[in-house]
Write an enzyme that holds these catalytic residues in place. Structure first.
Site, short mmCIF file in Angstrom:
data_model
loop_
_atom_site.label_atom_id
_atom_site.label_comp_id
_atom_site.label_asym_id
_atom_site.label_seq_id
_atom_site.Cartn_x
_atom_site.Cartn_y
_atom_site.Cartn_z
N CYS A 1 -8.60 -1.14 6.14
CA CYS A 1 -7.43 -0.29 6.37
C CYS A 1 -7.29 -0.09 7.87
O CYS A 1 -8.25 0.26 8.55
CB CYS A 1 -7.62 1.05 5.67
SG CYS A 1 -6.45 2.29 6.19
N TYR B 1 -6.37 31.18 6.94
CA TYR B 1 -6.45 29.81 6.41
C TYR B 1 -7.39 29.00 7.30
O TYR B 1 -7.04 27.95 7.81
CB TYR B 1 -5.06 29.15 6.38
CG TYR B 1 -3.96 30.00 5.78
CD1 TYR B 1 -3.67 29.92 4.41
CD2 TYR B 1 -3.22 30.87 6.57
CE1 TYR B 1 -2.66 30.69 3.86
CE2 TYR B 1 -2.22 31.65 6.02
CZ TYR B 1 -1.94 31.56 4.67
OH TYR B 1 -0.93 32.33 4.14
N CYS C 1 0.83 -1.21 0.00
CA CYS C 1 0.00 0.00 0.00
C CYS C 1 0.86 1.26 0.00
O CYS C 1 0.68 2.14 -0.83
CB CYS C 1 -0.95 -0.02 1.20
SG CYS C 1 -1.81 1.53 1.49
N GLU D 1 -10.42 32.46 4.39
CA GLU D 1 -10.22 31.16 3.73
C GLU D 1 -10.44 31.33 2.24
O GLU D 1 -11.34 32.03 1.80
CB GLU D 1 -11.20 30.13 4.34
CG GLU D 1 -11.49 28.90 3.53
CD GLU D 1 -10.28 28.01 3.28
OE1 GLU D 1 -9.48 27.81 4.22
OE2 GLU D 1 -10.13 27.53 2.14
N ASP E 1 -2.83 28.85 9.85
CA ASP E 1 -2.79 27.39 9.66
C ASP E 1 -2.70 27.11 8.16
O ASP E 1 -3.63 26.58 7.56
CB ASP E 1 -4.06 26.76 10.26
CG ASP E 1 -4.07 25.24 10.18
OD1 ASP E 1 -3.06 24.65 9.76
OD2 ASP E 1 -5.10 24.64 10.55
N CYS F 1 1.76 22.20 9.02
CA CYS F 1 1.84 20.79 8.64
C CYS F 1 3.14 20.51 7.90
O CYS F 1 3.34 19.42 7.38
CB CYS F 1 0.63 20.39 7.79
SG CYS F 1 0.41 21.42 6.35
N CYS G 1 1.08 3.99 4.75
CA CYS G 1 1.74 4.13 6.05
C CYS G 1 3.23 3.89 5.84
O CYS G 1 3.66 2.75 5.80
CB CYS G 1 1.25 3.06 7.02
SG CYS G 1 -0.46 3.20 7.46
N1 SAH Z 1 -7.64 25.76 9.96
C1 SAH Z 1 -8.43 24.79 9.26
C2 SAH Z 1 -7.92 24.43 7.86
C3 SAH Z 1 -6.45 24.32 7.66
S1 SAH Z 1 -5.97 23.61 6.10
C4 SAH Z 1 -8.63 23.56 10.11
O1 SAH Z 1 -7.93 23.37 11.08
O2 SAH Z 1 -9.50 22.76 9.81
C5 SAH Z 1 -5.43 25.02 5.21
C6 SAH Z 1 -6.56 25.82 4.60
O3 SAH Z 1 -5.98 26.92 3.90
C7 SAH Z 1 -7.39 25.07 3.57
O4 SAH Z 1 -8.73 25.17 3.93
C8 SAH Z 1 -7.11 25.80 2.24
O5 SAH Z 1 -8.26 25.86 1.41
C9 SAH Z 1 -6.75 27.18 2.72
N2 SAH Z 1 -5.89 27.99 1.85
C10 SAH Z 1 -4.94 27.58 0.98
N3 SAH Z 1 -4.29 28.65 0.45
C11 SAH Z 1 -4.85 29.76 1.00
C12 SAH Z 1 -4.60 31.16 0.86
N4 SAH Z 1 -3.65 31.61 0.05
N5 SAH Z 1 -5.35 32.01 1.58
C13 SAH Z 1 -6.32 31.55 2.42
N6 SAH Z 1 -6.60 30.24 2.59
C14 SAH Z 1 -5.88 29.36 1.89
#
Ligand code: SAH
Length: 494
Positions: A192, A344, A99, A365, A422, A449, A102
């Site tokens: 899975c 974000y 797979c 967002e 984020d 991340c 992982c």
């Molecule tokens: N904070 C949220 C999502 C984080 S993931 C949570 O914890 O669930 C990152 C997010 O950034 C995604 O939803 C993606 O659509 C958004 N994103 C990506 N590029 C961006 C940008 N340039 N400006 C604003 N948002 C963006």
């Protein structure tokens, strides 16, 4: 260093070889795996040349065959584990090697956490130029403190979402499982080990339904057939379950027979179709057709309720997400009087968490439907002190700031107390960071991340009057190489 063994196939003793061109394709050699690459592959060095070996575990002594040589490194295939690493563990999933989802399941979980902590530390040191202090020693040097990774007690069956492709095997049987590496051939597997156990029961019923009613799987090569994927979501806090069939069309024959079967699954709340008639690798189309129950399931993170449709972005590991958000909230140090931006913000998960402790939260967002979800989630929780904006963080924030500063220079939203970010893996755009610095929040909380882009962005902020206080890595994806972090960044001279 141990004297080099002769190669098994023969003759050469290359211990004194200086020349890097010495290593050639098909040559076999012994390696001690001393490091791991970003994809979880083992790395061993010979004569200053690094070799990447898939499926070799940190600490293994292995016999490998060179598959490909580059200038200063090579790729080799594992032939035999000569002496297994003390950190090797029996992977639970029998399909583990095939797979590839992982990457590090064969590595002991404690060692996985150590690997992730080292990855974050190395990036902060190498890319960010930071000196770090371990959480255990309180020497008070004022260096950023890095905490041990927050792991899981049960690092399996943590995913609340699964998407299984449906296809046909050589004998014409309907199959589901995962795609073999770099192909769209389905390797049959309904169980899975990262997903919930219900996945298998749901897949069994869907395939039984298709067989009994002559419903054809979609064929990528010809664009014919109907059922492409089965999407399953499960609310861990509520026990609510969603099944969504992604189909190449708008109608599923005998749909009532499918819904009758699926209603036997405990917690089944939502059965839908998703229309995807395009010849594409993207799994979901835009349209949802209800078959039975609601179009969404409900789940909680902490005491905030979320409605999640098949199309919503929602964190896949809710147990660790709660730990991550609680840490973000702790680092934001809210008392109820603060103005906060959440950049974000996705479907507003962090924004709503923060809103409970802040005066006002503004979320930004890129994806419009996510903001629709965010507003709806605010409404069902009775949270009124959040406002959401659709657009790029690097455009929305500077526009507000530049326009606002000439028209309403004292406005609180232009001088927030805290900014939470984020971003996706590529990190924050330079314009976004520049505006954050201009807004001069007391604290920035960075949820990341990818610790490489995190290190780059922290370096910038630290050159502009901020300092990193604490770094908390959180293991959101056990058995894989992914690592998340929350960082507390403080303005130096308030
Ligand atoms: N904070 C949220 C999502 C984080 S993931 C949570 O914890 O669930 C990152 C997010 O950034 C995604 O939803 C993606 O659509 C958004 N994103 C990506 N590029 C961006 C940008 N340039 N400006 C604003 N948002 C963006």
């Amino acid at each position: 260093m141990m004297k080099e063994k002769k190669q098994r196939n023969g003759k050469q003793d290359f211990s004194r070889q200086e020349n890097k061109n010495f290593f050639q394709k098909d040559m076999e050699l012994e390696l001690l795996i001393e490091d791991m690459g970003t994809e979880g592959e083992g790395i061993g060095k010979k004569e200053g040349v690094a070799f990447f070996v898939k499926d070799a575990v940190l600490g293994d002594l292995v016999w490998v065959k060179i598959m490909k040589m580059k200038k200063n490194y090579g790729y080799a295939r594992l032939i035999q584990v000569l002496k297994p690493s003390p950190y090797r563990t029996e992977p639970r999933c029998p399909m583990y090697r095939q797979c590839g989802g992982c990457q590090i399941q064969a590595l002991d979980y404690g060692k996985q956490l150590e690997f992730k902590e080292n990855k974050v530390k190395n990036n902060l040191k190498r890319i960010g130029g930071f000196q770090l202090e371990e959480a255990a020693c309180e020497s008070g040097k004022g260096l950023p403190v890095i905490h041990p990774v927050m792991g899981m007690e049960e690092p399996y069956h943590y995913r609340n979402k699964a998407q299984f492709p449906i296809g046909t095997d050589k004998n014409g049987n309907i199959v589901t499982g995962f795609y073999a590496a770099r192909s769209h051939t389905i390797i049959p597997n309904r169980n899975c080990f990262l997903g919930v156990k219900l996945n298998e029961e749901i897949l069994n019923l869907v395939i039984e339904f298709m067989e009994e009613n002559g419903i054809a799987p979609y064929q990528e090569t010809t664009g014919t057939g109907l059922v492409r994927h089965v999407l399953i979501r499960c609310g861990f806090a509520t026990g609510e379950v969603m099944a969504c069939l992604v189909i190449n069309g708008r109608k599923l024959p005998f749909a009532d027979k499918l819904t009758a079967k699926l209603q036997s699954i405990p917690g089944m709340t939502s059965i839908t179709l998703n229309v995807n008639e395009k010849n594409t690798n993207v799994i979901l189309g835009d349209e949802i057709i209800p078959l039975w129950g609601q179009n969404y399931i409900t789940d909680y993170i902490g005491n905030v309720k979320y409605q999640i449709s098949p199309l919503s972005f929602y964190q896949v590991n809710p147990v660790q997400t709660q730990k991550l958000y609680e840490k973000a909230l702790e680092y934001a140090e809210l008392t109820g009087t603060e103005t906060v931006w959440d950049l974000y913000c996705g479907i507003g998960t962090i924004s709503l968490f923060l809103a409970q402790k802040a005066k006002q939260v503004y979320g930004v967002e890129l994806v419009g439907p996510a903001i629709k979800d965010a507003r709806n989630n605010a409404r069902i929780n009775g949270i009124t002190n959040v406002e959401f904006f659709v657009g790029k963080a690097e455009e929305v924030l500077p526009e507000f700031y530049e326009k606002g500063i000439s028209e309403h220079p004292g406005a609180e939203m232009l001088h927030p107390d805290v900014i939470v970010v984020d971003p996706p893996r590529k990190g924050c755009d330079a314009r976004c960071l520049e505006t954050i610095v201009k807004m001069q929040p007391k604290r920035v909380v960075y949820v990341s991340c990818d610790s490489a882009t995190l290190a780059r962005d922290l370096k910038y902020l630290c050159g502009e009057g901020y300092e990193v206080r604490e770094v908390q890595p959180v293991d959101m994806f056990p058995q894989t190489t992914h690592t998340e972090c929350v960082v507390w960044i403080q303005r130096k001279h308030i």
